[in-house]
Scaffold this motif. Structure first.
Motif, short mmCIF file in Angstrom:
data_model
loop_
_atom_site.label_atom_id
_atom_site.label_comp_id
_atom_site.label_asym_id
_atom_site.label_seq_id
_atom_site.Cartn_x
_atom_site.Cartn_y
_atom_site.Cartn_z
N ASP A 92 0.69 -1.07 -0.03
CA ASP A 92 0.15 0.05 0.01
C ASP A 92 1.00 1.35 0.14
OD1 ASP A 92 -2.41 1.27 -0.04
OD2 ASP A 92 -3.16 0.42 1.59
N ALA A 93 0.39 2.50 -0.43
CA ALA A 93 1.14 3.53 -0.36
C ALA A 93 0.21 4.58 -0.37
CB ALA A 93 2.00 3.60 -1.70
N GLY A 94 0.89 5.63 0.40
CA GLY A 94 -0.04 7.00 0.30
C GLY A 94 1.04 8.23 0.19
N ARG A 95 0.47 9.56 0.30
CA ARG A 95 1.36 10.68 0.19
C ARG A 95 2.38 10.61 1.18
NH1 ARG A 95 2.44 15.18 1.91
NH2 ARG A 95 1.25 14.68 3.84
N ASP A 96 2.09 10.01 2.46
CA ASP A 96 3.33 9.98 3.64
C ASP A 96 3.68 8.79 3.98
OD1 ASP A 96 0.98 9.51 4.70
OD2 ASP A 96 1.34 10.66 6.60
N PHE A 97 3.28 7.65 3.54
CA PHE A 97 3.71 6.25 3.68
C PHE A 97 3.81 5.44 2.61
CE2 PHE A 97 0.06 3.29 3.26
CZ PHE A 97 -1.14 4.28 2.89
N LEU A 98 4.81 4.40 2.91
CA LEU A 98 4.80 3.33 2.11
C LEU A 98 4.77 2.00 2.71
CD1 LEU A 98 5.81 1.95 -0.64
CD2 LEU A 98 8.24 2.36 0.22
N GLU A 99 4.07 0.99 2.37
CA GLU A 99 3.79 -0.32 3.00
C GLU A 99 4.29 -1.44 2.45
OE1 GLU A 99 -0.36 -0.52 5.07
OE2 GLU A 99 -0.28 -2.26 3.94
N MET A 100 4.88 -2.45 3.12
CA MET A 100 5.29 -3.60 2.64
C MET A 100 5.04 -4.60 3.58
SD MET A 100 8.93 -2.70 1.09
CE MET A 100 8.82 -2.23 -0.53
N THR A 101 4.42 -5.82 2.81
CA THR A 101 3.97 -6.97 3.58
C THR A 101 4.92 -8.03 3.58
OG1 THR A 101 1.69 -6.03 3.94
CG2 THR A 101 2.06 -8.38 4.42
N ILE A 102 5.54 -8.55 4.49
CA ILE A 102 6.85 -9.43 4.26
C ILE A 102 6.74 -10.52 4.98
CG2 ILE A 102 9.32 -9.41 4.38
CD1 ILE A 102 9.02 -6.12 4.43
N ARG A 103 7.12 -11.77 4.23
CA ARG A 103 7.17 -13.10 5.08
C ARG A 103 8.72 -13.37 5.32
NH1 ARG A 103 3.57 -17.91 2.99
NH2 ARG A 103 2.40 -16.94 4.56
N ARG A 104 8.88 -13.84 6.56
CA ARG A 104 10.10 -14.05 7.05
C ARG A 104 10.51 -15.38 6.54
NH1 ARG A 104 10.37 -13.89 13.39
NH2 ARG A 104 8.53 -15.26 13.11
N VAL A 105 11.50 -15.58 5.62
CA VAL A 105 12.10 -16.83 4.95
C VAL A 105 13.54 -16.82 5.04
CG1 VAL A 105 10.00 -16.92 3.27
CG2 VAL A 105 12.02 -15.68 2.74
N GLY A 106 14.24 -16.00 5.11
CA GLY A 106 15.69 -16.11 5.08
C GLY A 106 16.44 -14.96 5.54
N ARG A 107 17.51 -14.77 5.05
CA ARG A 107 18.50 -13.95 5.58
C ARG A 107 17.82 -12.41 5.83
NH1 ARG A 107 24.17 -13.87 6.27
NH2 ARG A 107 24.47 -12.06 5.15
N VAL A 108 17.60 -11.96 4.79
CA VAL A 108 17.03 -10.30 4.76
C VAL A 108 15.91 -10.36 5.58
CG1 VAL A 108 16.47 -8.51 3.20
CG2 VAL A 108 18.59 -10.06 2.62
N THR A 109 14.90 -10.92 5.16
CA THR A 109 13.62 -11.07 5.85
C THR A 109 13.84 -11.20 7.28
OG1 THR A 109 13.06 -13.22 5.05
CG2 THR A 109 12.13 -11.46 3.69
N GLU A 110 14.66 -12.16 7.71
CA GLU A 110 14.76 -12.32 9.35
C GLU A 110 15.26 -11.01 9.85
OE1 GLU A 110 14.27 -14.41 11.31
OE2 GLU A 110 14.09 -16.52 10.30
N GLY A 111 16.21 -10.34 9.03
CA GLY A 111 16.77 -9.16 9.63
C GLY A 111 15.84 -7.98 9.57
N ILE A 112 14.92 -8.04 8.83
CA ILE A 112 13.90 -6.86 8.59
C ILE A 112 13.07 -7.30 9.72
CG2 ILE A 112 12.00 -6.14 7.40
CD1 ILE A 112 13.52 -6.58 4.61
N PHE A 113 12.68 -8.36 10.11
CA PHE A 113 11.96 -8.75 11.22
C PHE A 113 12.49 -8.28 12.59
CE2 PHE A 113 7.69 -10.83 10.41
CZ PHE A 113 7.81 -10.81 8.92
N ALA A 114 13.83 -8.31 12.65
CA ALA A 114 14.42 -7.91 13.78
C ALA A 114 14.35 -6.11 13.97
CB ALA A 114 15.84 -8.15 13.97
N CYS A 115 13.76 -5.61 13.10
CA CYS A 115 13.99 -3.95 13.20
C CYS A 115 12.82 -3.74 14.05
CB CYS A 115 13.86 -3.50 11.83
SG CYS A 115 15.24 -3.70 10.78
N ARG A 116 12.87 -2.48 14.49
CA ARG A 116 11.70 -2.02 15.26
C ARG A 116 11.24 -0.52 14.70
NH1 ARG A 116 10.50 -5.51 15.97
NH2 ARG A 116 11.34 -7.46 17.25
N PRO A 117 10.08 -0.04 15.20
CA PRO A 117 9.71 1.28 14.71
C PRO A 117 10.87 2.19 15.04
CG PRO A 117 7.78 0.25 15.73
CD PRO A 117 9.23 -0.86 15.88
N GLY A 118 11.08 3.17 13.89
CA GLY A 118 12.47 4.05 14.35
C GLY A 118 13.52 3.52 13.70
#
Ligand SMILES: Cc1cc2nc3c(=O)[nH]c(=O)nc-3n(C[C@H](O)[C@H](O)[C@H](O)COP(=O)(O)OP(=O)(O)OC[C@H]3O[C@@H](n4cnc5c(N)ncnc54)[C@H](O)[C@@H]3O)c2cc1C
Ligand code: SF4
Ligand code: SF4
Ligand code: FES
Lengths: 300, 372
Positions: A92-118
């Motif tokens: 999804d996307a709007g004027r001030d946001f971009l949204e991605m829906t991600i499945r945890r399957v490997g290195r990069v996606t695991e890394g993204i799941f370890a991220c917190r807001p900010g």
């Protein structure tokens, strides 16, 4: 004699960006615009919404005053430096946001799941053609999504489900493996105000009251009052897409009225690495959205 | 320094080995020079040598009489290269993109110049973005053509697999000079008269003018891409039985991809330095469509698991798909894939097999062997 390996710089573990560096690090501007198409921009995570055990939706800050939002169906190459890069669709996307829906399957996606807001993710893109809204306006739109295939069409469905009249009729079919895999539960409810929404699961549980069976079993229930004025969008895993397209053809929907979004291994997103090539097409450049006639003619 | 030569007929020179070294010394003031070199004992079989590209300083280091196993593509597109350096303090591009370096003088054959044209199509012309790493090197490249001669460099050895005439890549353009190895030194032709400035004073003017191969040792019948498209639509080409031969013959080692001057695929990945976990780099390495994992996706889905399907995919790209997109064949007929394959699979023979299927009349023939 020295071998051409000489090309590679020696590791520079503690040097700062050179003054003329175009890598974009520290720059606030997302998206393209730097001279190096492999360079990325940082975008802050605003919030994270858990969808299932393995899926979550990441909402990022997007300075839409400077850069127009991407289209549904487009994707970004998302980096975590020192971990890697992965192609991920815009959900999804709007004027001030971009949204991605991600499945945890490997290195990069695991890394993204370890991220917190900010925290920041590092993006380049958007890439790919995405869906053309002109394909849908004033028509009967049917979206059939399998599993995580619902993510790239979520923004599109939200748009038309909340704007009565932009399409003449909106049908949403969503298929998941089990009730635990259902994505966008809240949205599925909200969409019901502007769309006919049907959700099925391959394997039910005792508390599941909806239909059980693969997504193709929902196709015969649909009504096509005006087949010439119809657009069908099919997104999901390769086999699901193939059989779902066939189910619509069975119902007499013209091949030319069906769109699919293909997924292939990708490394570059810009037509260089060759991973996404099928015959004379590059999914990253010419897709990922294709007419079904063209997609069926593309053989791996 | 010599005066600039006047007319085209007067651009041939003979240089002794000693004056070749003088020439290379002059070149090296403005260029790094890349040429085929012989690596002893590193060949396909034990006790054989391998010829591949390296940076050279003097005449003796060059091997101009043999075909290099690896192509000159590694000068422009190295087997492994750094895209970004990561440090705690930020991200840095490699110096390649920040600094102007010397010119790159590449000694190569006509087919290889065509090979660079195919790399240009992908790295500079496929899609709106140019690959800046490739472009940074490409802008600096000057070609010096190694003459193959009317019969090809030789009818023997690895030149026996050449089919540039069949592919139409036997003639080249865009080179600055032409070299022919002689018993003592070189014959030299100045295509670009400006290069006369580098000639040593004892270069002898001769009537030397380059010639190009006119005939392949084993001509290959290359099908028309339009006819191939039709055979694909009519479902006779992808389903042809001969692809299955490669299921068991090919071992998916990917050598045919690595030696090919036109294979341009790569995979990027990040590494963390062992000595400092907060630093690392993004790297890209050559990838090949014959090798496992090339198409692997999340969820374990993969395409073209059978090796025959990979052979078919590569073949389609080299003589059909690329042509539809860019108007010329990707394959330049260098024959290196045939030279490199440990299973003696011949790509030239594969093209002939495709021709036979595409030619409906001959498609029933049972005589398609790779015996070449
Ligand atoms: C156009 C496009 C849009 C996508 N959109 C989404 C999305 O919206 N949400 C989402 O969760 N996923 C999406 N994917 C899939 C996502 O790119 C992969 O799940 C991701 O690359 C895996 O990276 P990883 O480092 O976490 O896994 P890895 O550790 O690299 O590997 C895990 C598994 O993923 C496979 N894989 C590796 N790289 C890729 C790749 N580039 N594409 C596909 N599979 C790969 C590996 O072969 C392995 O099987 C999309 C893929 C494409 C091509
Ligand atoms: S496919 Fe084989 S013959 Fe053709 S350019 Fe590549 S290595 Fe040379
Ligand atoms: S070199 Fe030969 S065995 Fe190796 S991948 Fe290529 S065709 Fe297969
Ligand atoms: S993702 Fe690299 S060519 Fe398409």
């Amino acid at each position: 004699m020295t071998h051409v390996d000489l090309w590679n710089d020696s590791p520079a573990s503690s040097r700062e960006c050179a003054e003329d560096c175009r890598c974009g690090h520290g720059s606030e501007e997302p998206g393209r615009g730097s001279g190096n198409p492999y360079a990325f921009r940082s975008l802050r995570i605003r919030d994270i919404r858990v969808q299932t055990e393995q899926d979550a939706t990441f909402r990022l800050e997007w300075p839409g005053d400077e850069v127009p939002p991407p289209r549904s169906g487009q994707f970004f190459q998302v980096s975590l430096p020192r971990i890697g890069e992965a192609p991920l669709s815009v959900s999804d996307a709007g004027r001030d946001f971009l949204e991605m829906t991600i499945r945890r399957v490997g290195r990069v996606t695991e890394g993204i799941f370890a991220c917190r807001p900010g925290d920041a993710l590092f993006l380049r893109g958007p890439y790919g053609n995405g869906f053309d809204p002109r394909d849908f306006r004033g028509r009967h739109l049917v979206v059939a999504a399998g599993g995580t295939g619902l993510a790239p069409v979520k923004g599109l469905i939200s748009h038309f489900a909340s704007r009565a009249g932009e399409v003449t009729r909106l049908d949403v079919l969503a298929g998941f493996k089990t009730p635990g895999d259902v994505l966008f539960r809240e949205e599925l409810e909200v969409w019901k105000k502007g769309a006919a929404v049907r959700v099925t699961v391959d394997r039910g549980t005792t508390d599941w009251t909806g239909p059980v069976g693969v997504i193709t079993t929902l196709v015969p229930e649909l009504a096509f009052p005006d087949p010439e004025n119809l657009t069908v969008v099919v997104v999901g895993p390769p086999l699901m897409m193939k059989f779902t397209v066939l189910a619509f053809l069975d119902r007499g929907v013209p091949l030319g009225r069906i769109r699919v979004s293909l997924e292939r291994r990708m490394s570059c997103g810009i037509g260089k690495c060759g991973h996404c090539k099928i015959m004379d097409r590059y999914v990253c450049l010419d897709g990922p959205v294709f007419g079904a006639a063209e997609a069926l003619a593309l053989e791996d | 320094m010599r005066p600039m030569p006047g007319n085209a007929a007067e651009r041939g020179y003979a240089l002794s080995e000693v004056s070749c070294d003088a020439l290379l010394r002059e070149f090296r003031k403005d260029f790094r020079i890349f040429a085929p070199v012989r690596l002893e004992g590193r060949g396909r079989f034990s006790d054989t040598d391998m010829v591949r590209y390296g940076e050279i300083r003097n005449f003796r280091e060059m091997e101009l009489r043999e075909k290099s196993l690896f192509s000159p593509k590694e000068v422009l597109f190295p087997p492994s290269e750094t895209l970004f350096h990561f440090a705690e303090t930020g991200v840095r591009e490699p110096s390649l993109l920040r600094e102007d370096g010397k010119g790159l003088l590449v000694l190569l054959r006509a087919c290889d110049i065509a090979g660079v044209d195919r790399l240009d199509a992908i790295f500079l012309g496929n899609g709106p973005e140019k690959d800046p790493y490739y472009e940074a090197r490409r802008k600096r490249v000057v070609f010096a053509l190694i003459e193959c001669g009317p019969l090809g460099a030789s009818r023997s050895g690895s030149f026996g697999s050449c089919f540039c005439v069949s592919m139409g890549t036997n003639r080249a353009s865009g080179y600055a000079l032409v070299l022919r190895p002689e018993d003592d030194g070189l014959s030299l032709f100045l295509e670009d008269p400006a290069f006369a400035a580098y000639l040593p004073p004892d270069a002898v003017r001769t009537s030397y003018a380059p010639s190009f191969p006119l005939e392949d040792p084993f001509p290959v019948r290359v099908p028309d891409p339009g006819d191939m498209s039709r055979a694909v639509r009519e479902e006779s080409l992808f389903s042809a039985a001969f692809w299955k031969d490669y299921d068991s013959r090919c071992i998916a080692c990917g050598r045919c991809n690595t030696v090919c001057p036109t294979c341009s695929c790569f995979t990027t990945y990040d590494v963390t330095y062992e000595e400092n976990a907060s630093a690392g780099e993004r790297r890209r390495v050559w990838a090949g469509c014959h090798v496992d994992r090339f198409t692997d996706m999340a969820g374990g889905h993969r395409f073209r698991e059978k090796y025959g399907a990979r052979m078919r995919f590569k073949t389609m790209h080299k003589i059909h798909d690329f042509h539809l997109r860019f108007g010329r064949h990707m394959c330049v007929g260098c024959g290196r894939c045939d030279d490199a394959c440990p299973e003696y699979i011949s790509f030239a023979a594969c093209i002939d097999r495709v021709s036979r299927v595409v030619d409906a009349a001959a498609s029933t023939g049972g005589d398609d062997h790779d015996a070449r």
